[in-house]
Write a protein that holds these residues in place. Structure first.
Motif, PDB file in Angstrom:
ATOM      1  N   THR A 145       0.832  -1.209   0.000  1.00  0.00           N
ATOM      2  CA  THR A 145       0.000   0.000   0.000  1.00  0.00           C
ATOM      3  C   THR A 145       0.861   1.251   0.000  1.00  0.00           C
ATOM      4  N   GLY A 146       0.415   2.265  -0.783  1.00  0.00           N
ATOM      5  CA  GLY A 146       1.100   3.572  -0.806  1.00  0.00           C
ATOM      6  C   GLY A 146       1.860   3.769  -2.101  1.00  0.00           C
ATOM      7  N   GLY A 147       2.126   5.060  -2.408  1.00  0.00           N
ATOM      8  CA  GLY A 147       2.844   5.387  -3.644  1.00  0.00           C
ATOM      9  C   GLY A 147       4.216   4.736  -3.690  1.00  0.00           C
ATOM     10  N   PHE A 148       4.717   4.559  -4.907  1.00  0.00           N
ATOM     11  CA  PHE A 148       6.035   3.941  -5.099  1.00  0.00           C
ATOM     12  C   PHE A 148       7.146   4.999  -5.044  1.00  0.00           C
ATOM     13  N   GLY A 149       6.747   6.272  -5.271  1.00  0.00           N
ATOM     14  CA  GLY A 149       7.759   7.324  -5.385  1.00  0.00           C
ATOM     15  C   GLY A 149       8.050   7.614  -6.849  1.00  0.00           C
ATOM     16  N   GLY A 150       6.989   7.848  -7.626  1.00  0.00           N
ATOM     17  CA  GLY A 150       7.155   8.239  -9.031  1.00  0.00           C
ATOM     18  C   GLY A 150       7.696   7.106  -9.892  1.00  0.00           C
ATOM     19  N   ASN A 193       2.915   6.641 -14.991  1.00  0.00           N
ATOM     20  CA  ASN A 193       4.151   6.128 -14.386  1.00  0.00           C
ATOM     21  C   ASN A 193       4.380   4.668 -14.779  1.00  0.00           C
ATOM     22  N   ALA A 194       3.302   3.891 -14.779  1.00  0.00           N
ATOM     23  CA  ALA A 194       3.427   2.473 -15.123  1.00  0.00           C
ATOM     24  C   ALA A 194       3.890   2.327 -16.567  1.00  0.00           C
ATOM     25  N   ALA A 195       3.315   3.139 -17.464  1.00  0.00           N
ATOM     26  CA  ALA A 195       3.689   3.048 -18.881  1.00  0.00           C
ATOM     27  C   ALA A 195       5.165   3.405 -19.056  1.00  0.00           C
ATOM     28  N   GLU A 196       5.599   4.457 -18.365  1.00  0.00           N
ATOM     29  CA  GLU A 196       6.992   4.892 -18.534  1.00  0.00           C
ATOM     30  C   GLU A 196       7.974   3.874 -17.935  1.00  0.00           C
ATOM     31  N   ALA A 197       7.662   3.391 -16.742  1.00  0.00           N
ATOM     32  CA  ALA A 197       8.576   2.434 -16.096  1.00  0.00           C
ATOM     33  C   ALA A 197       8.644   1.130 -16.899  1.00  0.00           C
ATOM     34  N   CYS A 198       7.500   0.646 -17.376  1.00  0.00           N
ATOM     35  CA  CYS A 198       7.497  -0.609 -18.133  1.00  0.00           C
ATOM     36  C   CYS A 198       8.247  -0.435 -19.453  1.00  0.00           C
ATOM     37  N   ALA A 199       8.059   0.729 -20.084  1.00  0.00           N
ATOM     38  CA  ALA A 199       8.763   0.947 -21.361  1.00  0.00           C
ATOM     39  C   ALA A 199      10.270   0.955 -21.114  1.00  0.00           C
ATOM     40  N   SER A 200      10.705   1.614 -20.058  1.00  0.00           N
ATOM     41  CA  SER A 200      12.158   1.713 -19.876  1.00  0.00           C
ATOM     42  C   SER A 200      12.756   0.369 -19.452  1.00  0.00           C
TER      43      SER A 200
END
Ligand code: NAP
Length: 253
Positions: free
Chosen positions: A52-57, A87-94
C-alpha cells in the motif's frame, strides 16, 4: 508461464479485486502482488500479497519492479488515476516489461440525455449555473474545486470524508455509489438536485446515477477521461486474463 512469473496488479477498482482472484486461481504458478494507493482506509481483502502507498514516481516504481523481479504489470487502476497509469507506462517501457491496461468502455449518452462534456473538474465547476444544486460524484480531493463557489450548493458523495468540512449549503454522504436507479433518483429528489456532475468512469457499478439523471431529465456534466499513453489495453477481465496468459507464454518460450 513459469514459476518465476511475478505479476504486479495496480489495484483500486472493483475489476482489480476480481482480477486478483482470477489471476491466482486461473494462472496457477504465478505470483501476484497487488498495489493500492492507500487513499481509502477500508481496503478489500484481495487474497494475494498486497502493498500500500505510492512507489515514489517512475523511479520508485522502476526500483520496485526490478527488486521484486516483476515480469508483467497489469494496470487496473481507476480510469482517472492517470498519474499512476502514466508512471506504469513509462517504467514498463524503460525496463521493457509487458504492460496490460484494463480500460472499461466509456459511458456514452442516449438520444434524449442532456450531457455536456468537460476536460476538467474546474471547467465543469465554472459552468454550473448560479443557484444550481449539484450532485457531485467526485473524489475527496476534488470537492474544493466546486465548493469555492458561493452561488451554488448541493450534495457530494464520496467514500471517505474530505480533509475540511464542507461549507454551509453543501451536504455530504459517505457511501459507495448505489446500484439502484430508484435509490439514486430518490436521493436526487430528496436533495432537490438540478445537475449531476460525474467523471466518465465507465462500468456498471456507478452507472445507476446516470440512469437516474435520465429518468429525472437532469443535465449531466461529464468529465472526460484524461489522456493516457499508448499501451496494450483490454476492456474486461476475461480479456486481461487472455492477454496475460499469452504474454507470459510468449516470454516463457
Ligand atoms: P493518481 O493521480 O493516478 O495517483 C497519484 C499517486 O498515487 C501516484 O502517482 C502514485 O504515487 C499513487 N498511486 C495511485 N494508484 C496507486 C496504486 N494502485 N498503487 C500504488 N500507488 C498508487 O490517482 P489518485 O490521486 O489516487 O486519483 C485520481 C483520480 O482517480 C481521482 O479522481 C480519484 O477519485 C480516482 N480514483 C482513484 C483510485 C485509486 O485507487 N487510485 C480509485 C478510485 C478512484 P507514486 O507516484 O508515489 O507512485
Amino acid at each position: 508461464m513459469t514459476k518465476a512469473d511475478h505479476i504486479l496488479l495496480l489495484a483500486g477498482t472493483f475489476e482489480a479485486r476480481q482480477l486478483a482472484k482470477q489471476l491466482s486461481t486461473r494462472l496457477a504458478g504465478c505470483r501476484v502482488t497487488a498495489s493500492f494507493a492507500g487513499v481509502v482506509k477500508d481496503l478489500p481483502e484481495l487474497g494475494v500479497p498486497t502493498r500500500t502507498g505510492g512507489f515514489g514516481g517512475v523511479q520508485g516504481l522502476s526500483d520496485f519492479l526490478r527488486a521484486e523481479h516483476i515480469t508483467l504489470v497489469i494496470d487496473a487502476t481507476h480510469p482517472f488515476a492517470a498519474q499512476m497509469s502514466r508512471n506504469a507506462a513509462e517504467a514498463c517501457a524503460s525496463l521493457q516489461l509487458p504492460l496490460i491496461r484494463l480500460e472499461r468502455p466509456i459511458w456514452t449518452p442516449l438520444a434524449d440525455d442532456i450531457w455536456t462534456h468537460f476536460g476538467s473538474m474546474q471547467d465543469a465547476a465554472k459552468a454550473l449555473p448560479e443557484t444550481a444544486r449539484a450532485f457531485l460524484a467526485v473524489g475527496r480531493k476534488e470537492i474544493r474545486q466546486f465548493t469555492w463557489r458561493d452561488d451554488i450548493c448541493g450534495l457530494a458523495r464520496m467514500i471517505e470524508a474530505p480533509p475540511q468540512p464542507l461549507p454551509p449549503g453543501w451536504d455530504l454522504v459517505l457511501q459507495r455509489p448505489s446500484q439502484s436507479v430508484s435509490a439514486e433518483a430518490d436521493l436526487f429528489r430528496k436533495h432537490g438536485i438540478t445537475h449531476l456532475v460525474t467523471k466518465n468512469s465507465g462500468g456498471m457499478r456507478a452507472y445507476a446515477k446516470i440512469e437516474a439523471a435520465r429518468k429525472l431529465k437532469l443535465p449531466v456534466f461529464v468529465i472526460d477521461r484524461p489522456h493516457l499513453p499508448e499501451a496494450e489495453t483490454a476492456a474486461d477481465i476475461e480479456s486481461v486474463l487472455e492477454k496475460t496468459r499469452s504474454q507470459l507464454a510468449r516470454d516463457g518460450t
